[in-house]
Design a protein around this motif. Structure first.
Motif, short mmCIF file in Angstrom:
data_model
loop_
_atom_site.label_atom_id
_atom_site.label_comp_id
_atom_site.label_asym_id
_atom_site.label_seq_id
_atom_site.Cartn_x
_atom_site.Cartn_y
_atom_site.Cartn_z
N SER A 41 0.84 -1.20 0.00
CA SER A 41 0.00 0.00 0.00
C SER A 41 0.88 1.25 0.00
CB SER A 41 -0.93 -0.01 1.21
OG SER A 41 -0.19 -0.02 2.40
N LYS A 42 1.97 1.16 0.69
CA LYS A 42 2.92 2.28 0.73
C LYS A 42 3.58 2.49 -0.64
CE LYS A 42 6.24 3.85 4.23
NZ LYS A 42 7.04 3.39 5.38
N ILE A 43 3.97 1.37 -1.24
CA ILE A 43 4.58 1.43 -2.57
C ILE A 43 3.61 2.02 -3.58
CG2 ILE A 43 5.36 0.00 -4.50
CD1 ILE A 43 6.59 -1.90 -2.41
N LYS A 44 2.36 1.56 -3.51
CA LYS A 44 1.35 2.03 -4.47
C LYS A 44 1.07 3.51 -4.30
CE LYS A 44 -1.59 -1.40 -3.62
NZ LYS A 44 -2.77 -2.29 -3.76
N GLU A 45 1.05 3.93 -3.05
CA GLU A 45 0.82 5.34 -2.76
C GLU A 45 1.92 6.20 -3.37
OE1 GLU A 45 0.57 7.96 1.29
OE2 GLU A 45 -0.12 5.89 1.43
N SER A 46 3.13 5.73 -3.18
CA SER A 46 4.28 6.47 -3.70
C SER A 46 4.28 6.53 -5.22
CB SER A 46 5.57 5.81 -3.18
OG SER A 46 6.66 6.13 -3.98
N LEU A 47 3.99 5.39 -5.87
CA LEU A 47 3.98 5.36 -7.33
C LEU A 47 2.80 6.14 -7.91
CD1 LEU A 47 5.00 1.66 -8.11
CD2 LEU A 47 6.35 3.72 -8.53
N ILE A 58 -2.39 1.36 -11.42
CA ILE A 58 -2.38 0.76 -10.08
C ILE A 58 -3.80 0.41 -9.64
CG2 ILE A 58 -2.00 1.26 -7.63
CD1 ILE A 58 0.54 2.80 -8.54
N GLU A 59 -4.74 1.28 -9.97
CA GLU A 59 -6.14 0.97 -9.66
C GLU A 59 -6.59 -0.27 -10.41
OE1 GLU A 59 -8.83 4.25 -10.35
OE2 GLU A 59 -7.70 5.51 -8.96
N TYR A 60 -6.12 -0.39 -11.64
CA TYR A 60 -6.52 -1.53 -12.46
C TYR A 60 -5.92 -2.84 -11.95
CZ TYR A 60 -7.53 -4.36 -16.53
OH TYR A 60 -7.99 -5.34 -17.36
N GLY A 61 -4.67 -2.78 -11.51
CA GLY A 61 -3.98 -4.00 -11.06
C GLY A 61 -3.64 -3.97 -9.59
N GLU A 62 -4.59 -3.53 -8.77
CA GLU A 62 -4.32 -3.26 -7.36
C GLU A 62 -3.80 -4.46 -6.58
OE1 GLU A 62 -7.72 -2.35 -5.07
OE2 GLU A 62 -8.98 -3.88 -5.97
N GLY A 63 -4.12 -5.67 -7.04
CA GLY A 63 -3.73 -6.84 -6.27
C GLY A 63 -2.38 -7.43 -6.65
N ILE A 64 -1.73 -6.81 -7.59
CA ILE A 64 -0.46 -7.37 -8.07
C ILE A 64 0.58 -7.42 -6.96
CG2 ILE A 64 1.56 -6.85 -9.50
CD1 ILE A 64 -0.33 -5.83 -11.64
N ASP A 228 14.02 5.51 -15.40
CA ASP A 228 14.90 5.85 -14.29
C ASP A 228 14.50 7.18 -13.66
OD1 ASP A 228 16.36 3.58 -14.56
OD2 ASP A 228 18.04 4.49 -15.63
N GLU A 229 14.31 8.17 -14.53
CA GLU A 229 14.01 9.51 -14.03
C GLU A 229 12.62 9.59 -13.42
OE1 GLU A 229 16.73 11.75 -17.45
OE2 GLU A 229 14.55 11.78 -17.56
N LYS A 230 11.66 8.96 -14.08
CA LYS A 230 10.26 9.10 -13.66
C LYS A 230 9.90 8.22 -12.46
CE LYS A 230 6.43 10.41 -16.60
NZ LYS A 230 6.67 11.81 -16.24
N PHE A 231 10.36 6.96 -12.50
CA PHE A 231 9.90 6.01 -11.49
C PHE A 231 10.94 5.72 -10.41
CE2 PHE A 231 7.86 4.26 -15.56
CZ PHE A 231 6.84 5.20 -15.51
N GLY A 232 12.19 6.04 -10.67
CA GLY A 232 13.25 5.87 -9.68
C GLY A 232 13.48 4.44 -9.26
N ALA A 233 13.75 4.22 -8.00
CA ALA A 233 14.17 2.91 -7.50
C ALA A 233 13.05 1.88 -7.49
CB ALA A 233 14.75 3.06 -6.09
N LEU A 234 11.82 2.33 -7.73
CA LEU A 234 10.69 1.39 -7.77
C LEU A 234 10.24 1.11 -9.19
CD1 LEU A 234 8.50 2.71 -4.80
CD2 LEU A 234 9.97 0.70 -4.83
N GLU A 235 11.10 1.40 -10.15
CA GLU A 235 10.70 1.30 -11.56
C GLU A 235 10.26 -0.11 -11.95
OE1 GLU A 235 14.01 2.30 -14.09
OE2 GLU A 235 15.44 1.32 -12.77
N ILE A 237 8.53 -2.24 -10.19
CA ILE A 237 7.13 -2.43 -9.81
C ILE A 237 6.22 -1.61 -10.71
CG2 ILE A 237 5.47 -2.32 -7.92
CD1 ILE A 237 7.68 -2.62 -5.98
N ALA A 238 6.65 -0.40 -11.02
CA ALA A 238 5.90 0.45 -11.95
C ALA A 238 5.72 -0.28 -13.28
CB ALA A 238 6.63 1.77 -12.17
N GLN A 239 6.79 -0.96 -13.71
CA GLN A 239 6.73 -1.70 -14.98
C GLN A 239 5.61 -2.74 -14.94
OE1 GLN A 239 7.28 -5.01 -15.70
NE2 GLN A 239 8.35 -5.17 -17.64
N GLN A 240 5.47 -3.42 -13.79
CA GLN A 240 4.45 -4.46 -13.70
C GLN A 240 3.04 -3.91 -13.80
OE1 GLN A 240 4.47 -8.20 -13.38
NE2 GLN A 240 5.88 -7.15 -14.74
#
Length: 249
Positions: A41-47, A58-64, A228-235, A237-240
């Motif tokens: 939930s923290k990761i999703k909030e940040s992304l 994230i709303e679409y794939g909230e359970g990933i 790299d620039e947009k998503f940073g160290a969580l890229e 998860i963003a990709q997924q």
DNA sequence: GTCCAGGGAATCA
DNA sequence: TGATTCCATGGA
């Protein structure tokens, strides 16, 4: 073998495991595999705060959740994925398990484990070709051999940072940039600072951010830099989220 | 018959 | 480094 059932607000886990007698060992395996210790939930909030594209995906794939899959299994599976389609990848992996893994029985049905490096090393290139691997047969053979004979140490990867681990993985036959990133992200190496770029990710990144008329002309470097620039160290998860959104929606 | 699939390796500029 | 081409296989 694990059976997972959603029952209202509960999720029931039932399965065959050699350690199943020890409920705590079974439990910790499940927690590890499904990455249940991580606060998504923290990761999703940040992304989601990055932009509306992330928010919608994230709303679409909230359970990933990104699994902690066995390293060797992940390596071999993604070598097989090269220029291949998912139904055939699944079939090949099933045949590998049936021919070189161990049989287990669960609720009257038989299943097969993914082979260890030693077990899979019994397969010749010709054996692998017969299972339908195509040109990937030599790659799987060479990589398995390197791991079995000690030339390549899987365990050292856990000690390295992401870039160092990537440089090691790239030494293996059949592992290029995309497969390498997938292994780092989907195995229990669990690195989120990678961004696997396949045809779907290229498509979604072009549609959302780059807007090139010919998506094939968008090179990986450009996409990687943007991620790299947009998503940073969580890229990773963003990709997924983006991948799943584009793929399913 | 043609195209394509969660790319990588080899070759050449 | 960067761009092309080939690589087995099976379903659409």
């Amino acid at each position: 073998m694990l059976n997972v059932e959603k029952n209202g607000d509960e999720i029931l886990f039932d399965g065959f495991d050699k350690e199943a007698k020890d409920i705590n060992a079974f439990k910790s395996k499940i927690i590890k595999y499904f990455d249940l210790d991580r606060d998504y939930s923290k990761i999703k909030e940040s992304l989601a705060s990055i932009d509306n594209n992330l928010k919608n995906s994230i709303e679409y794939g909230e359970g990933i959740r990104i699994l902690n899959q066995d390293l060797f299994e992940t390596i071999i599976s993604f070598i097989i994925s090269a220029n291949n389609n998912i139904p055939r990848i699944k079939g090949i992996i099933e045949r590998i398990c049936k021919n070189y893994g161990n049989e287990i029985e669960y609720k009257g049905k038989k299943y097969y484990t993914f082979p260890t490096p030693a077990e899979l090393s019994k397969a010749s290139v010709y054996d692998l070709r017969k299972l339908g691997l195509g040109f990937r047969d030599v790659r799987v053979y060479n990589t398995t051999k390197k791991i079995v004979n000690g030339e390549f140490d899987l365990n050292k990867l856990y000690e390295l940072n992401t870039e160092e681990a990537a440089n090691e993985l790239l030494k293996l036959d059949g592992i290029g940039p995309k497969v390498c990133d997938c292994i780092l992200l989907f195995s229990d190496l669990k690195r989120f600072d990678v961004f696997p770029i396949d045809v779907w990710v290229r498509r979604v990144m072009n549609d959302l951010y780059i807007h090139n008329e010919d998506e094939k002309k968008v090179n990986k470097k450009e996409i990687k830099k943007l991620a790299d620039e947009k998503f940073g160290a969580l890229e990773g998860i963003a990709q997924q989220y983006l991948f799943y959104w584009k793929r399913e929606a």
